[in-house]
Design a protein around this motif. Structure first.
Motif, short mmCIF file in Angstrom:
data_model
loop_
_atom_site.label_atom_id
_atom_site.label_comp_id
_atom_site.label_asym_id
_atom_site.label_seq_id
_atom_site.Cartn_x
_atom_site.Cartn_y
_atom_site.Cartn_z
N GLU A 179 40.01 17.93 14.39
CA GLU A 179 41.10 17.37 15.18
C GLU A 179 42.17 18.41 15.51
O GLU A 179 43.20 18.08 16.11
N GLY A 180 41.94 19.66 15.11
CA GLY A 180 42.85 20.74 15.46
C GLY A 180 43.94 21.04 14.44
O GLY A 180 44.83 21.85 14.70
N TYR A 181 43.83 20.45 13.25
CA TYR A 181 44.85 20.69 12.21
C TYR A 181 44.39 21.77 11.25
O TYR A 181 43.21 21.86 10.90
N GLU A 182 45.35 22.54 10.77
CA GLU A 182 45.08 23.52 9.73
C GLU A 182 45.54 22.96 8.39
O GLU A 182 46.61 22.35 8.28
N THR A 183 44.69 23.17 7.36
CA THR A 183 45.06 22.79 5.99
C THR A 183 44.70 23.95 5.08
O THR A 183 43.97 24.86 5.47
N ASP A 184 45.23 23.93 3.87
CA ASP A 184 44.78 24.91 2.87
C ASP A 184 44.64 24.21 1.53
O ASP A 184 45.03 23.04 1.37
N THR A 185 44.07 24.90 0.59
CA THR A 185 43.75 24.28 -0.70
C THR A 185 44.95 24.20 -1.63
O THR A 185 44.82 23.71 -2.76
N THR A 186 46.12 24.65 -1.19
CA THR A 186 47.33 24.56 -2.01
C THR A 186 48.31 23.52 -1.49
O THR A 186 49.45 23.44 -1.95
N GLY A 187 47.89 22.71 -0.51
CA GLY A 187 48.74 21.65 0.00
C GLY A 187 49.56 22.02 1.21
O GLY A 187 50.37 21.22 1.69
N GLY A 188 49.36 23.22 1.73
CA GLY A 188 50.09 23.64 2.92
C GLY A 188 49.36 23.27 4.19
O GLY A 188 48.38 22.53 4.18
N ASP A 190 49.27 22.05 8.48
CA ASP A 190 49.84 21.04 9.38
C ASP A 190 49.85 19.66 8.73
O ASP A 190 50.72 18.83 9.00
N VAL A 191 48.83 19.38 7.92
CA VAL A 191 48.75 18.14 7.15
C VAL A 191 48.61 18.55 5.68
O VAL A 191 47.80 19.39 5.35
N HIS A 192 49.42 17.95 4.83
CA HIS A 192 49.44 18.32 3.42
C HIS A 192 48.46 17.44 2.65
O HIS A 192 48.58 16.21 2.64
N ILE A 193 47.49 18.07 2.01
CA ILE A 193 46.50 17.34 1.23
C ILE A 193 46.78 17.55 -0.25
O ILE A 193 46.85 18.68 -0.72
N THR A 194 46.97 16.44 -0.96
CA THR A 194 47.30 16.51 -2.38
C THR A 194 46.24 15.77 -3.19
O THR A 194 46.24 14.54 -3.24
N PRO A 195 45.32 16.48 -3.83
CA PRO A 195 44.31 15.82 -4.67
C PRO A 195 44.98 15.06 -5.80
O PRO A 195 45.81 15.60 -6.54
N THR A 196 44.64 13.77 -5.92
CA THR A 196 45.35 12.87 -6.82
C THR A 196 44.35 11.87 -7.41
O THR A 196 43.46 11.39 -6.71
N GLU A 197 44.52 11.55 -8.68
CA GLU A 197 43.67 10.54 -9.32
C GLU A 197 43.79 9.22 -8.58
O GLU A 197 44.88 8.84 -8.14
N ASN A 198 42.69 8.50 -8.41
CA ASN A 198 42.66 7.35 -7.51
C ASN A 198 43.70 6.28 -7.82
O ASN A 198 44.36 5.76 -6.92
#
Length: 370
Positions: A179-188, A190-198
């Motif tokens: 969709e054209g977004y950049e992400t990284d494995t540290t939460g940075g 365009d969209v912040h991804i935060t791995p979290t227990e369900n």
């Protein structure tokens, strides 16, 4: 005669065939001047014991996508198939944690998503573990809060996944990249991804601290029913015919080599569990809920488990044809190393059981034994 009793009667025959093949192979190598090396993969029967294991340590998640494990335990199907082999279990939240336990020798087999299976296989140079069956397809989605109605609304949002590098984490990162977004494995990015227990994801979403999450069932349905989320992306829509693997059965390579009879017995119980789910759709919610309550202390609401089961299918076909795409997705997401997955599957024991019961064998897609 039931599938369980038929499969159990074949254990001795399988063991004998494997031992005979091992003896012939060793003799040929000796005559040719090639000394056999110790092996940890699916062809290690030449040096393996053919005695059933005293204990099988099995991992799984308290998710609807792991219903074959839940039903197999709740209905005693694994215990019946394993006979004198002691069964112990361990519950995990996501794949990377289960892989850590498998790699450390703390468990022998686990129900798990495809991407962690791929990761461990590549990182070990094909020596760590093999997929011996499929378990579930479907049952994963990106759910979001009100006000997010398209991919264009996601910039600057914070989304959760069960764990960095797990199957849903890779799916989210891959889809965002498309969709054209950049992400990284540290939460940075365009969209912040935060791995979290369900369970924590549900709480944080209810508190407004998360904008959405890419999750497996029943957590998709829990966020919808209990927290007012809605589906932005159903992962089934991203795959041909909507078929994508959510859960497979992965066995430590050394255990598979040393105890093929025990792995066959595990598969016998697995097949019985998948068959039970197919034959008892009305009872399935109650049985699955009982197992979930035993693990989490609280059953799912009827509306939640009914919705969850509508979006998951159970099959022993691992859909090996999708795994090259999954590898590409993991590389794109930056959560795995590049490498070959040739040999990832060992479906010989599964297909032997299927064929003996008049069923059709499943394919390894050119990525292993079948």
């Amino acid at each position: 005669m039931t599938a369980t009793s038929r499969a159990r009667s074949r254990l001795g025959l399988v063991a004998g065939m494997m031992l005979a093949a091992a003896i012939v192979t060793t003799a040929v190598l000796a005559l040719s001047g090639c000394a056999p090396q110790a092996a940890a993969g699916p062809d290690a029967e030449a040096s393996a014991s053919t005695e059933p294991a005293a204990e099988l340590r099995l991992g799984y998640f308290a998710n609807v996508t792991h219903a074959p494990a839940l039903v197999g335990l709740e209905e005693g199907l694994f215990a019946d198939a394993l006979g004198d082999t002691k069964l112990t279990t361990q519950v995990f939240n996501a794949g990377p944690a289960a892989i850590e336990a498998l790699s450390a020798g703390a468990i022998d087999a686990t129900y798990i998503g495809p991407n962690p299976s791929i990761n461990t296989f590549i990182q070990s140079g094909g020596q760590s573990a093999h997929i011996v069956a499929g378990a579930a397809t479907g049952g994963a989605a990106l759910v979001v809060r009100d006000g997010i109605d398209s991919a264009a609304d996601l910039e600057g949002t914070t989304l959760a996944t069960p764990q960095l590098g797990n199957t849903q984490d890779v799916a989210l990162r891959s889809w965002l990249a498309d969709e054209g977004y950049e992400t990284d494995t540290t939460g940075g990015g365009d969209v912040h991804i935060t791995p979290t227990e369900n369970a924590q994801t549900l709480t944080l979403f209810q508190q407004g601290a998360l904008d959405g999450a890419w999750l497996p069932e029943p957590w998709v349905s829990r966020l919808i029913v209990d927290a007012g989320a809605h589906v932005l992306v159903d992962e089934a829509d991203l795959w041909e015919d909507g078929a994508f693997p959510t859960t497979v059965l992965l066995v430590r390579a050394e255990f598979l080599a040393e105890h093929p009879e025990t792995v066959q017995a595990l598969l016998e119980g697995h097949l019985a569990s998948v068959a039970w789910l197919d034959e008892n759709p009305d009872e399935a919610p109650t049985v699955i809920n009982a197992a979930l309550e035993a693990e989490t202390g609280k059953p799912l609401a009827d509306e939640v488990i009914t919705r969850a089961l509508e979006h998951v299918s159970f099959s022993v076909d691992p859909h090996a044809e999708t795994f090259e795409t999954l590898v590409a997705n993991g590389l794109e997401a930056g959560t795995q190393k590049d490498g070959s997955i040739d040999g990832l599957f060992d479906l010989r024991l599964l297909n032997g059981l299927l064929e003996s019961d008049g069923g059709e064998p499943v394919s390894a897609g050119g990525l292993g034994e079948e």
